[in-house]
Design a protein around this motif. Structure first.
Motif, short mmCIF file in Angstrom:
data_model
loop_
_atom_site.label_atom_id
_atom_site.label_comp_id
_atom_site.label_asym_id
_atom_site.label_seq_id
_atom_site.Cartn_x
_atom_site.Cartn_y
_atom_site.Cartn_z
N ALA A 126 44.17 21.26 24.55
CA ALA A 126 43.50 20.38 25.14
C ALA A 126 44.98 21.56 26.70
O ALA A 126 43.92 22.29 27.64
N VAL A 127 46.26 21.73 25.90
CA VAL A 127 46.62 22.71 26.96
C VAL A 127 46.73 23.88 27.08
O VAL A 127 46.44 24.02 28.66
N LEU A 135 46.16 26.01 20.95
CA LEU A 135 46.46 26.57 22.50
C LEU A 135 45.59 27.73 22.92
O LEU A 135 44.98 28.12 23.99
N GLY A 136 46.25 28.40 21.78
CA GLY A 136 46.04 30.27 22.22
C GLY A 136 44.37 30.31 22.25
O GLY A 136 43.76 30.70 23.12
N VAL A 162 39.29 21.46 34.11
CA VAL A 162 40.62 20.78 33.81
C VAL A 162 40.39 19.08 33.24
O VAL A 162 40.68 18.84 32.67
N GLY A 163 39.12 18.69 33.93
CA GLY A 163 38.84 17.34 33.63
C GLY A 163 39.00 17.34 32.09
O GLY A 163 39.59 16.40 32.05
N LEU A 179 41.83 14.97 29.79
CA LEU A 179 41.73 13.22 28.84
C LEU A 179 41.65 14.12 27.48
O LEU A 179 42.23 13.25 27.09
N LEU A 180 41.36 15.47 27.13
CA LEU A 180 41.53 15.53 25.38
C LEU A 180 43.67 14.98 25.37
O LEU A 180 44.24 15.16 24.23
#
Length: 405
Positions: A113-114, A59-60, A79-80, A84-85
């Motif tokens: 993804a996040v 995430l980082g 964001v798109g 999806l991920l």
């Protein structure tokens, strides 16, 4: 025209709040899945905590990479792709039969993804708002609390009814159904005009390499890192710790939800206070509340005490979160905000992962969370000391800079 632009800014903020809420709510709700996954698979709490560590590390890294990309291409593509991920990672994690598979799917894909959401959208919101920047960033940060409030009980209910695999699969479907369409409407909103009182005042406008050479950048990053090492263990292990002391599973999940709900109030209130009192004083005050709140987990035993502590701890850990982004924006300007805050968020995410992992590691070796919470409280106290060394944003670069009104 002004009214239309104002509505556009607040509309973009509302969409960003939903996206941040679903993404952070998903990754923070892994704590609700911890005991069911352990019971169904036989993986230890150290094993699952290692997955949490990896997810926060990725995430980082993702926050920095997505943040730099958002500075160049805007938030829509970021964001798109993240939506999806996120859906793909959750669906694959729900089907994992070996720890390494779960680690790659959840720790790798979900974490990466996040990272596409909070830091890039923080940059977008900070550019759009000037007069109410603290409030706007507080509301965006509150999205993470809102998501956890909704997803923790929902996840617990889905686990009870259908098992952890189906619950995680449905969360992946939810990400696809909501976040990918929202990406089509999220874009850079027009900036809010400067207030007349600030006309002629200079805001900082540094590039990413310039920002990285300032002591202020590293102090913000170190404060954020130590703060998150401190509170991530109590957050991630909150449900498991409560059930270990005889609290019913649904009640423990609700305690987690109460903490997240309190964090929403803390995030919004801290944004309002920072607009009036300044970012640094507000941060120091809330960090000073967080450390003793963590220490109280060592002695909490009854259900009522967990609920009471959830309120105090939630206000503290939630309240600090938007302030780091606000300090970054006020100190360095908008030009490289995505990359700069993405880098800071990368370090805090690693701190979140380390704190969560350490809690599980100490539990498996000592048979309880007492030493984990005591250590976290000491680290939280060190965050206060680092925060005291921060300079006010207008002094951070050694020159007078007008802070946003």
């Amino acid at each position: 025209m002004t009214d239309a632009r104002t509505a556009n800014r607040w509309g973009q903020l509302a969409a960003a709040v939903f996206v941040v809420g679903l993404s952070l709510g998903t990754i923070l709700s892994l704590g609700v899945f911890l005991a069911p996954i352990q019971g169904a698979t036989g993986w230890s709490r150290t094993d699952i905590s290692a997955v949490a560590l990896l997810s926060w590390v990725t995430l980082g890294i993702g926050s920095f990479l997505w943040g730099v990309l958002s500075d160049r291409s805007g938030p829509r593509v970021v964001v798109g792709a993240g939506g999806l991920l996120l859906g793909l990672g959750l669906v694959l994690a729900s089907q994992a039969t070996a720890l390494w598979q779960f680690m790659l799917a959840y720790g790798g894909l979900v974490g990466l993804a996040v990272g596409a959401f909070y830091a890039p959208l923080t940059s977008t919101v900070s550019k759009a708002f000037r007069a109410n920047r603290g409030l706007a960033l507080g509301l965006l940060s509150a999205g993470g609390g809102l998501g956890t409030v909704a997803l923790a009980p929902l996840g617990r209910w889905l686990i009870t009814e259908y098992g952890w695999r189906t619950a995680m699969l449905l969360l992946g479907d939810l990400a696809w159904l909501t976040m990918v369409p929202l990406a089509l409407v999220i874009r850079d909103a027009p900036a809010e005009p400067a207030a007349p009182a600030s006309a002629g005042a200079r805001e900082p406008d540094l590039g990413l390499l310039q920002i990285g050479r300032t002591p202020q950048f590293w102090l913000i990053a170190l404060t954020h890192f130590t703060c998150c090492v401190a509170h991530s263990g109590p957050i991630f292990h909150m449900v498991a710790n409560a059930t270990d002391h005889g609290v019913a599973q649904m009640a423990a999940a609700t305690v987690f939800g109460v903490s997240s709900l309190a964090s929403i109030g803390g995030r919004i209130a801290s944004g309002l206070l920072a607009d009036r009192l300044g970012s640094k004083p507000t941060l120091v005050a809330l960090l000073s509340l967080q450390a003793p709140a963590i220490l109280l987990y060592v002695v909490a035993r009854e259900t009522a005490s967990f609920y009471a502590l959830a309120l105090v701890f939630g206000i503290a850990y939630g309240g600090v979160m938007p302030l780091y982004a606000l300090l970054t924006r006020e100190s360095f300007g908008a030009r490289a905000m995505g990359g700069a805050y993405g880098a800071i968020y990368m370090l805090q995410a690693i701190g979140m992962g380390l704190g969560a992992f350490a809690g599980g590691w100490l539990y498996d070796r000592l048979g309880g969370y007492g030493w984990s919470f005591a250590t976290a409280a000491a680290i939280g106290a060190s965050a206060v000391l680092v925060a005291l060394m921060l300079r006010a944003p207008r002094l951070a670069l050694g020159r007078t800079v007008q802070a946003p009104a």
